[in-house]
Design a protein around this motif. Structure first.
Motif, PDB file in Angstrom:
ATOM      1  N   ASP A 200       1.054  -1.120  -0.156  1.00  9.74           N
ATOM      2  CA  ASP A 200       0.055  -0.014  -0.132  1.00  9.74           C
ATOM      3  C   ASP A 200       0.965   1.202  -0.038  1.00  9.74           C
ATOM      4  O   ASP A 200       2.073   1.142  -0.185  1.00  9.74           O
ATOM      5  CB  ASP A 200      -1.029   0.130   1.216  1.00  9.74           C
ATOM      6  CG  ASP A 200      -0.337  -0.074   2.643  1.00  9.74           C
ATOM      7  OD1 ASP A 200       0.893   0.020   2.496  1.00  9.74           O
ATOM      8  OD2 ASP A 200      -1.018  -0.327   3.500  1.00  9.74           O
ATOM      9  N   ARG A 201       0.251   2.417   0.298  1.00  9.92           N
ATOM     10  CA  ARG A 201       0.682   3.551   0.132  1.00  9.92           C
ATOM     11  C   ARG A 201       2.171   4.017   1.203  1.00  9.92           C
ATOM     12  O   ARG A 201       2.980   4.686   1.165  1.00  9.92           O
ATOM     13  CB  ARG A 201      -0.173   4.735   0.262  1.00  9.92           C
ATOM     14  CG  ARG A 201      -0.418   4.873   1.888  1.00  9.92           C
ATOM     15  CD  ARG A 201      -1.363   6.012   1.967  1.00  9.92           C
ATOM     16  NE  ARG A 201      -2.774   5.869   1.403  1.00  9.92           N
ATOM     17  CZ  ARG A 201      -3.692   6.527   1.607  1.00  9.92           C
ATOM     18  NH1 ARG A 201      -3.704   7.718   2.222  1.00  9.92           N
ATOM     19  NH2 ARG A 201      -5.021   6.247   0.916  1.00  9.92           N
ATOM     20  N   ASN A 202       1.817   2.931   2.170  1.00  8.78           N
ATOM     21  CA  ASN A 202       2.807   2.818   3.441  1.00  8.78           C
ATOM     22  C   ASN A 202       4.040   1.855   3.038  1.00  8.78           C
ATOM     23  O   ASN A 202       4.705   1.582   3.989  1.00  8.78           O
ATOM     24  CB  ASN A 202       2.571   2.828   4.813  1.00  8.78           C
ATOM     25  CG  ASN A 202       1.539   3.832   5.141  1.00  8.78           C
ATOM     26  OD1 ASN A 202       1.821   5.082   4.885  1.00  8.78           O
ATOM     27  ND2 ASN A 202       0.258   3.578   5.556  1.00  8.78           N
ATOM     28  N   ALA A 217       6.392  -4.643   6.554  1.00 10.25           N
ATOM     29  CA  ALA A 217       6.707  -3.171   6.189  1.00 10.25           C
ATOM     30  C   ALA A 217       8.041  -3.256   5.444  1.00 10.25           C
ATOM     31  O   ALA A 217       9.099  -3.735   5.976  1.00 10.25           O
ATOM     32  CB  ALA A 217       6.492  -1.919   7.144  1.00 10.25           C
ATOM     33  N   LEU A 221       7.580   1.978   9.857  1.00  6.00           N
ATOM     34  CA  LEU A 221       6.381   2.835   9.890  1.00  6.00           C
ATOM     35  C   LEU A 221       6.385   3.811  11.181  1.00  6.00           C
ATOM     36  O   LEU A 221       6.903   3.428  12.440  1.00  6.00           O
ATOM     37  CB  LEU A 221       5.110   1.960  10.135  1.00  6.00           C
ATOM     38  CG  LEU A 221       4.926   0.896   8.897  1.00  6.00           C
ATOM     39  CD1 LEU A 221       3.911  -0.188   9.234  1.00  6.00           C
ATOM     40  CD2 LEU A 221       4.940   1.327   7.585  1.00  6.00           C
ATOM     41  N   SER A 222       5.818   5.055  10.844  1.00  3.20           N
ATOM     42  CA  SER A 222       5.513   5.881  11.700  1.00  3.20           C
ATOM     43  C   SER A 222       4.582   5.663  12.830  1.00  3.20           C
ATOM     44  O   SER A 222       3.737   4.818  12.567  1.00  3.20           O
ATOM     45  CB  SER A 222       5.437   7.371  11.356  1.00  3.20           C
ATOM     46  OG  SER A 222       4.006   7.350  10.789  1.00  3.20           O
ATOM     47  N   THR A 225       1.195   6.181  11.616  1.00  2.71           N
ATOM     48  CA  THR A 225       0.458   5.416  10.897  1.00  2.71           C
ATOM     49  C   THR A 225       0.105   3.998  11.728  1.00  2.71           C
ATOM     50  O   THR A 225      -0.924   3.412  11.317  1.00  2.71           O
ATOM     51  CB  THR A 225       1.784   4.852   9.671  1.00  2.71           C
ATOM     52  OG1 THR A 225       2.016   6.003   9.065  1.00  2.71           O
ATOM     53  CG2 THR A 225       1.434   3.929   8.696  1.00  2.71           C
ATOM     54  N   LEU A 226       1.035   3.397  12.800  1.00  2.00           N
ATOM     55  CA  LEU A 226       0.493   2.282  13.361  1.00  2.00           C
ATOM     56  C   LEU A 226      -0.586   2.672  14.063  1.00  2.00           C
ATOM     57  O   LEU A 226      -1.471   1.926  14.264  1.00  2.00           O
ATOM     58  CB  LEU A 226       1.930   2.011  14.166  1.00  2.00           C
ATOM     59  CG  LEU A 226       3.196   1.596  13.789  1.00  2.00           C
ATOM     60  CD1 LEU A 226       4.305   1.487  14.758  1.00  2.00           C
ATOM     61  CD2 LEU A 226       2.815   0.255  12.872  1.00  2.00           C
ATOM     62  N   LEU A 228      -3.140   4.582  13.269  1.00  2.00           N
ATOM     63  CA  LEU A 228      -3.902   4.575  12.007  1.00  2.00           C
ATOM     64  C   LEU A 228      -4.579   3.190  11.891  1.00  2.00           C
ATOM     65  O   LEU A 228      -5.707   2.737  11.603  1.00  2.00           O
ATOM     66  CB  LEU A 228      -3.944   5.719  10.940  1.00  2.00           C
ATOM     67  CG  LEU A 228      -4.822   5.470   9.895  1.00  2.00           C
ATOM     68  CD1 LEU A 228      -6.295   6.240  10.383  1.00  2.00           C
ATOM     69  CD2 LEU A 228      -4.375   6.303   8.615  1.00  2.00           C
ATOM     70  N   ILE A 229      -3.616   2.223  11.640  1.00  2.00           N
ATOM     71  CA  ILE A 229      -3.607   0.733  11.294  1.00  2.00           C
ATOM     72  C   ILE A 229      -4.689   0.075  12.420  1.00  2.00           C
ATOM     73  O   ILE A 229      -5.324  -0.726  12.226  1.00  2.00           O
ATOM     74  CB  ILE A 229      -2.666   0.072  11.050  1.00  2.00           C
ATOM     75  CG1 ILE A 229      -1.881   0.929   9.745  1.00  2.00           C
ATOM     76  CG2 ILE A 229      -2.544  -1.285  10.938  1.00  2.00           C
ATOM     77  CD1 ILE A 229      -0.470   0.104   9.530  1.00  2.00           C
TER      78      ILE A 229
END
Length: 592
Positions: A200-202, A217, A221-222, A225-226, A228-229
């Motif tokens: 995906d975008r990440n 990943a 991952l920031s 981002t984590l 949000l997931i």
């Protein structure tokens, strides 16, 4: 520079070392070239895989909106406690899912609670679960078609979800979602020459032909981002790991990646962006084939270089052997020249004696021929002398009688007789004199005419005939006039001797270009005698008829002129002697 064998082997070793160094330096660039070629090849199957994925995803996109138009769904949303209606809608959704090959089709009310699902019979059914936290639900509830990739927290299956609002007039009363399982694509990718992954975008890998790459990943991952997931339950947060990957660019469209794991694996990565889905699909081809191709090319180049080095070594060794042989030859030549120099004086003295002996033999042959023609010579001179005396007596008597005209006629006849005797004397003098050794251009027909004049005396005395037609054009040959005349006289005399017992003796004399042939009609030459006929003192005549020197002397004379003298039997009988001379141009000056 003289190349000795140690120098040659040293030179070959230096060249071989340079070739090895050049191959070592150029191998990375060659391997990189084959990597780019592999990336170009991988672009084709990658494009096909992307189109297949996009077609499958797009196939499900319109389904939620179409299914959401069913009136039974609106009825159920308005009457969620109607058990019969729930059962009917569940079964309807189950059959729809089977028809469109979806993993699940389910209906949610505006609170996000699932009130009907195609998986109602299964243990992990979505019935009773609330998905108001999912992005696809909130987007559909706001009246928009939505799609979303997610890891199923209920079933444990990785799926892709499409959702559409269920509208009752202008009022949204619920959301219909369709889920399909992405593992079907992965099964198709497995077995291909390359590995495939979708991120995906990440740069988070959620689909791959390698299960051990799932939910990993490709970059850290920031925290945002984590979070949000975790909030969307998009992926299992407890399974997210970093894929230890190192990326090096090859060109604008390809990269070289190394993935650390139980084993260290290196791939050639070719990627294609799916902008509308915000995905990136990659093809990872093993580095091995490109490396093998580079090694194969280097091996071919190395073998070619070895062959060239072998050929160069063989050539240089051959040159060295030739140089050594030439040195030995020069040394042997020097020793031989020293030995020859010691004998030169004796050989020159012997050669002078031999030349004098040859000249004496030629002269003796001439005198012998003159002796044979002595009777004809006596006749040739006595007859004119008798005529001269008769004409002189008659002239005196005519003068006494005053008959001057008749006296002058007799005196004229006397003059002609004197000219005739002078001509005979000149031919004999030229024939008998010692020849010079020098050769030069001369007219062949002129020599033949002088020879015929000499031989004419024998023909007058003994009988016989020469069949000769002079050539139409002048033929110039290389030779000496007197010596060549001697050869022709010898050959004609031998021809006449061979026909001594025949009533008609005709010698056939012909000139073709620079070749002169003398043929008789005698018994011919015995087969055993042909090989020795030009040897000194070899003769087939009866004892006392000849010394066997004429043909040997003639052979040597013609050889001195650079020509050949040969003997053979004519198919129609008799012998043929052929004199072949070197051609000459009339501009040269002959030195007789």
């Amino acid at each position: 520079m003289h190349l000795t064998r140690p120098r040659i082997f040293g030179l070959i070793a230096v060249i071989a070392t340079l070739l090895v160094l050049a191959g070592t330096v150029s191998f990375p660039a060659l391997e990189r070239h084959y990597m780019r070629q592999q990336a170009e090849k991988d672009a084709v199957p990658l494009k096909l895989a992307v189109e297949g994925l996009r077609a499958a995803v797009d196939r499900y996109a319109p389904l939620p909106a179409l299914i959401a138009e069913r009136s039974t769904l609106i009825d159920l949303l308005n009457n969620p406690d109607d058990a019969a209606l729930v059962a009917a809608v569940n079964e309807d959704l189950r059959q729809t899912a089977a028809t469109v090959r979806a993993s699940d089709v389910y209906l949610m009310d505006i609170s996000g609670l699932t009130i009907a699902a195609a998986s109602y019979r299964e243990p992990g059914s979505f019935l009773g679960r609330n998905f108001n936290y999912q992005t696809y639900f909130t987007q559909a509830l706001n009246g928009a078609l939505s799609s979303f990739s997610v890891y199923g927290t209920t079933t444990g299956e990785r799926g892709y979800f499409y959702a559409a609002p269920v509208e009752d007039g202008e009022r949204i009363v619920g959301v219909l979602a369709v889920k399909f399982n992405v593992s079907a694509f992965e099964s198709i990718w497995r077995g291909a020459n390359s590995e495939f992954m979708v991120a995906d975008r990440n740069d988070f890998v959620f689909m791959s032909s390698r299960p051990d790459w799932h939910f990993r990943a490709m970059r850290p991952l920031s925290d945002a981002t984590l979070r949000l997931i975790a909030q969307n339950l998009q992926y299992p947060i407890d399974r997210i790991e970093l894929l230890p990957i190192t990326v090096r660019p090859l060109d604008a469209d390809a990269r070289l990646v190394t993935i650390e794991g139980e084993t260290r694996e290196t791939y050639i990565l070719t990627a294609q962006r799916l902008a509308d889905l915000d995905w990136t699909m990659s093809s990872l081809s093993p580095l091995g084939p490109a490396t093998l191709s580079a090694l194969r090319s280097m091996l071919i180049a190395g073998l070619t270089g070895l062959l060239l080095l072998g050929a160069l070594l063989a050539y240089l060794l051959k040159q060295a052997r030739q140089t050594e042989a030439l040195a030995r030859e020069k040394e042997a030549k020097r020793l031989l020249e020293a030995a020859v120099a010691e004998r030169t004086t004796d050989l020159e003295t012997a050669l002078g004696d031999l030349r004098q002996t040859q000249t004496d033999l030629i002269q003796a042959g001439k005198l012998s021929a003159l002796g044979q023609m002595s009777a004809a010579l006596s006749h040739e001179f006595n007859q004119p002398l008798a005529a001269v005396k008769s004409y002189a007596d008659n002239a005196g008597a005519f003068l006494d009688r005053g008959r001057v005209a008749e006296a002058k006629d007799n005196i004229t006849r006397i003059s002609k007789m004197a000219d005739r005797m002078a001509t005979i004397s000149a031919h004999l003098r030229n024939f008998a004199r010692r020849p010079q050794q020098a050769t030069g251009p001369l007219l062949l027909n002129a020599v033949v005419q002088d020879a015929l004049a000499v031989i004419d005396m024998r023909l007058t005395s003994e009988g016989g005939e020469i069949a000769y037609t002079p050539p139409k054009s002048e033929i110039w040959v290389t030779g000496g006039h007197v010596r060549l005349q001697q050869v022709i006289v010898n050959l004609i005399n031998n021809a006449l001797d061979a026909m001594a017992d025949q009533p008609e003796r005709i010698v056939d004399l012909r000139i073709e270009n620079t070749r002169l042939q003398v043929r008789d009609t005698g018994p011919g030459i015995e087969h055993d005698a042909i090989a020795n006929i030009f040897d000194p003192f070899f003769t087939t005549k009866a004892p006392g008829k000849g010394l066997g020197l004429g043909l040997s002397i003639s052979f040597n004379i013609v050889s001195d002129f650079g020509g050949t003298l040969s003997a053979a039997n004519h198919p129609d009988g008799g012998a043929v002697f052929t004199v072949t001379l070197q051609p000459a141009t009339p501009m040269e000056v002959a030195a007789q």
